[in-house]
Design a protein around this motif. Structure first.
Motif, PDB file in Angstrom:
ATOM      1  N   SER A   1      19.293   2.941  27.860  1.00  0.00           N
ATOM      2  CA  SER A   1      17.955   2.426  28.160  1.00  0.00           C
ATOM      3  C   SER A   1      17.225   3.458  29.011  1.00  0.00           C
ATOM      4  CB  SER A   1      18.028   1.064  28.852  1.00  0.00           C
ATOM      5  OG  SER A   1      16.737   0.457  28.857  1.00  0.00           O
ATOM      6  N   LYS A   2      16.096   3.040  29.600  1.00  0.00           N
ATOM      7  CA  LYS A   2      15.229   3.992  30.279  1.00  0.00           C
ATOM      8  C   LYS A   2      14.588   3.345  31.507  1.00  0.00           C
ATOM      9  CE  LYS A   2      14.130   5.916  25.731  1.00  0.00           C
ATOM     10  NZ  LYS A   2      14.702   4.796  24.947  1.00  0.00           N
ATOM     11  N   VAL A   3      13.981   4.187  32.330  1.00  0.00           N
ATOM     12  CA  VAL A   3      13.179   3.718  33.452  1.00  0.00           C
ATOM     13  C   VAL A   3      11.820   4.393  33.349  1.00  0.00           C
ATOM     14  CG1 VAL A   3      14.203   5.472  34.978  1.00  0.00           C
ATOM     15  CG2 VAL A   3      12.983   3.516  35.959  1.00  0.00           C
ATOM     16  N   SER A   4      10.750   3.602  33.514  1.00  0.00           N
ATOM     17  CA  SER A   4       9.407   4.140  33.288  1.00  0.00           C
ATOM     18  C   SER A   4       8.411   3.723  34.359  1.00  0.00           C
ATOM     19  CB  SER A   4       8.894   3.702  31.912  1.00  0.00           C
ATOM     20  OG  SER A   4       8.952   2.289  31.775  1.00  0.00           O
ATOM     21  N   GLU A   5       8.892   3.377  35.541  1.00  0.00           N
ATOM     22  CA  GLU A   5       8.003   3.029  36.650  1.00  0.00           C
ATOM     23  C   GLU A   5       7.913   4.200  37.633  1.00  0.00           C
ATOM     24  OE1 GLU A   5       6.133   0.499  37.163  1.00  0.00           O
ATOM     25  OE2 GLU A   5       6.848  -1.024  35.755  1.00  0.00           O
ATOM     26  N   SER A   6       6.801   4.299  38.323  1.00  0.00           N
ATOM     27  CA  SER A   6       6.638   5.290  39.380  1.00  0.00           C
ATOM     28  C   SER A   6       6.937   4.652  40.730  1.00  0.00           C
ATOM     29  CB  SER A   6       5.199   5.832  39.385  1.00  0.00           C
ATOM     30  OG  SER A   6       4.933   6.556  38.205  1.00  0.00           O
ATOM     31  N   GLY A   7       7.533   5.434  41.623  1.00  0.00           N
ATOM     32  CA  GLY A   7       7.881   4.926  42.938  1.00  0.00           C
ATOM     33  C   GLY A   7       9.322   4.475  42.979  1.00  0.00           C
ATOM     34  N   ARG A   8       9.994   4.744  44.098  1.00  0.00           N
ATOM     35  CA  ARG A   8      11.428   4.459  44.206  1.00  0.00           C
ATOM     36  C   ARG A   8      11.725   2.968  44.043  1.00  0.00           C
ATOM     37  NH1 ARG A   8      15.664   7.605  46.530  1.00  0.00           N
ATOM     38  NH2 ARG A   8      17.586   6.571  45.898  1.00  0.00           N
ATOM     39  N   GLU A   9      10.977   2.121  44.711  1.00  0.00           N
ATOM     40  CA  GLU A   9      11.263   0.684  44.653  1.00  0.00           C
ATOM     41  C   GLU A   9      10.935   0.102  43.285  1.00  0.00           C
ATOM     42  OE1 GLU A   9       9.392  -1.416  47.806  1.00  0.00           O
ATOM     43  OE2 GLU A   9      10.491  -0.378  49.400  1.00  0.00           O
ATOM     44  N   ALA A  10       9.816   0.489  42.726  1.00  0.00           N
ATOM     45  CA  ALA A  10       9.420  -0.048  41.416  1.00  0.00           C
ATOM     46  C   ALA A  10      10.398   0.385  40.333  1.00  0.00           C
ATOM     47  CB  ALA A  10       8.011   0.408  41.063  1.00  0.00           C
ATOM     48  N   GLY A  11      10.839   1.646  40.389  1.00  0.00           N
ATOM     49  CA  GLY A  11      11.809   2.130  39.407  1.00  0.00           C
ATOM     50  C   GLY A  11      13.129   1.399  39.527  1.00  0.00           C
ATOM     51  N   ALA A  12      13.610   1.238  40.739  1.00  0.00           N
ATOM     52  CA  ALA A  12      14.879   0.546  40.957  1.00  0.00           C
ATOM     53  C   ALA A  12      14.798  -0.904  40.489  1.00  0.00           C
ATOM     54  CB  ALA A  12      15.257   0.606  42.437  1.00  0.00           C
ATOM     55  N   ALA A  13      13.656  -1.554  40.732  1.00  0.00           N
ATOM     56  CA  ALA A  13      13.494  -2.948  40.308  1.00  0.00           C
ATOM     57  C   ALA A  13      13.491  -3.048  38.793  1.00  0.00           C
ATOM     58  CB  ALA A  13      12.202  -3.517  40.885  1.00  0.00           C
ATOM     59  N   GLN A  14      12.843  -2.110  38.127  1.00  0.00           N
ATOM     60  CA  GLN A  14      12.830  -2.133  36.664  1.00  0.00           C
ATOM     61  C   GLN A  14      14.236  -1.955  36.095  1.00  0.00           C
ATOM     62  OE1 GLN A  14      11.180   1.182  34.329  1.00  0.00           O
ATOM     63  NE2 GLN A  14       9.862  -0.329  33.311  1.00  0.00           N
ATOM     64  N   ILE A  15      15.004  -1.075  36.679  1.00  0.00           N
ATOM     65  CA  ILE A  15      16.382  -0.849  36.220  1.00  0.00           C
ATOM     66  C   ILE A  15      17.204  -2.123  36.383  1.00  0.00           C
ATOM     67  CG2 ILE A  15      18.507   0.409  36.699  1.00  0.00           C
ATOM     68  CD1 ILE A  15      16.658   2.798  37.513  1.00  0.00           C
TER      69      ILE A  15
END
Length: 318
Positions: free
Chosen positions: A125-139
């Protein structure tokens, strides 16, 4: 109207009878003994390619889930996709690629894969959010949607905030929640940034657009992946149906049998696999019939450099 896979498969009827007969004979003999060429596991099995950072090998054709798996996550809508995935695994496939940005695709796979099937799949899969918290939450949402405690590969999608996202992915890899880290692009205009990142970062895998009518990745990206020891997944190997449109109504050239090719989809995939840097193309496969046809590209012989040049000339002339 653009041609669909159905029209291309129907076009197989245009093959000369002798070629169809020879292709059928070759398939019937797949289980028989034969010394396989370099890069092929065997005639009966699928060609496998290594992930250089670990040495783990993967079957050389995977499933991409963009668009085709973006259906309502209810049993009747998911049923044909479940059939395709089950057939894929039964025939030896393992790699399935998805992303949170592919609509409901992660939810759909979360319905299909839990249980024994999950253990047989290499899930990316992938991660496509900007920012450390937003990316981690999406994952974290991807783990929940896919209903799995481990995702084999997560890549930074379209080079979005690679600094923060790669840091998060490496933390998850250290905790064994993911096994491999990568990055993806899908258009030529991203290649210069991708190249810079590949030179700067240690990555397990990259995903890139590459097809017989779109060969720019072979100029710098694919050689660099070999140099840096990175696996290469290939998206849009059919050129988003451009290639199907180009060959609609045309028969395969008779010399396609020289590399065990029995359909135009196999022609396009075998071309991509003929590049030694490529680990695994990931065409969309939403029907069992497409699975069976596409996986035929990962069996038997692959075109050598001279044959690949001949294939390029054929497509370029259309």
């Amino acid at each position: 109207m653009l041609p669909t896979r159905r029209t291309i498969l129907a076009g197989a009827a245009l093959l000369p009878a002798a070629l169809q007969s020879r292709a059928q004979e070759a398939r019937a003999q797949e289980a028989g003994p034969r010394t396989p060429p370099a890069g092929a596991a065997s005639e009966a099995g699928l060609i496998r390619r290594p992930i250089p950072s670990s040495g783990e090998t993967l079957p050389a054709i995977g499933i991409g889930t963009s668009r085709r798996y973006e259906v309502e996550p209810v049993p009747d809508k998911v049923a044909p996709l479940r059939e395709a995935v089950e057939r894929f695994v039964a025939l030896g496939g393992t790699v399935i690629d998805t992303a949170p940005s592919y609509g409901t695709a992660e939810d759909v796979l979360g319905m299909i894969l839990p249980g024994a099937l999950r253990d047989k799949v290499f899930l990316a899969s992938k991660v496509s959010e900007s920012g450390r918290e937003a990316g981690a939450a999406q994952i974290e949402r991807s783990f929940e949607r896919l209903r799995t405690p481990v995702i084999d590969l997560i890549a930074v999608h379209n080079l979005i905030d690679p600094g923060n996202n790669l840091a998060t992915l490496r933390e998850l890899k250290a905790k064994t929640r993911i096994r491999y880290v990568g990055v993806t692009v899908w258009r030529d205009g991203q290649f210069s940034d991708l190249e810079a990142l590949m030179r700067r970062e240690a990555l397990d895998a990259v995903q890139v657009n590459y097809a017989i009518d779109n060969r720019a990745a072979a100029e710098r990206i694919l050689p660099l992946a070999q140099e840096r020891g990175m696996a290469v997944m290939v998206n849009v190997p059919f050129g988003r149906d451009r290639l199907f449109k180009a060959v609609q109504g045309r028969a395969l050239p008779p010399w396609a049998e020289e590399f065990d090719c029995a359909s135009w989809p196999q022609f396009f995939l075998k071309y991509v696999l003929g590049h030694p840097a490529v680990t695994c193309p990931i065409p969309g496969m939403a029907k069992a019939a497409y699975v069976e046809d596409n996986l035929g590209a990962a069996r038997g012989r692959l075109p050598d450099a001279a044959t690949r040049a001949k294939m390029e000339a054929l497509i370029d002339a259309l």
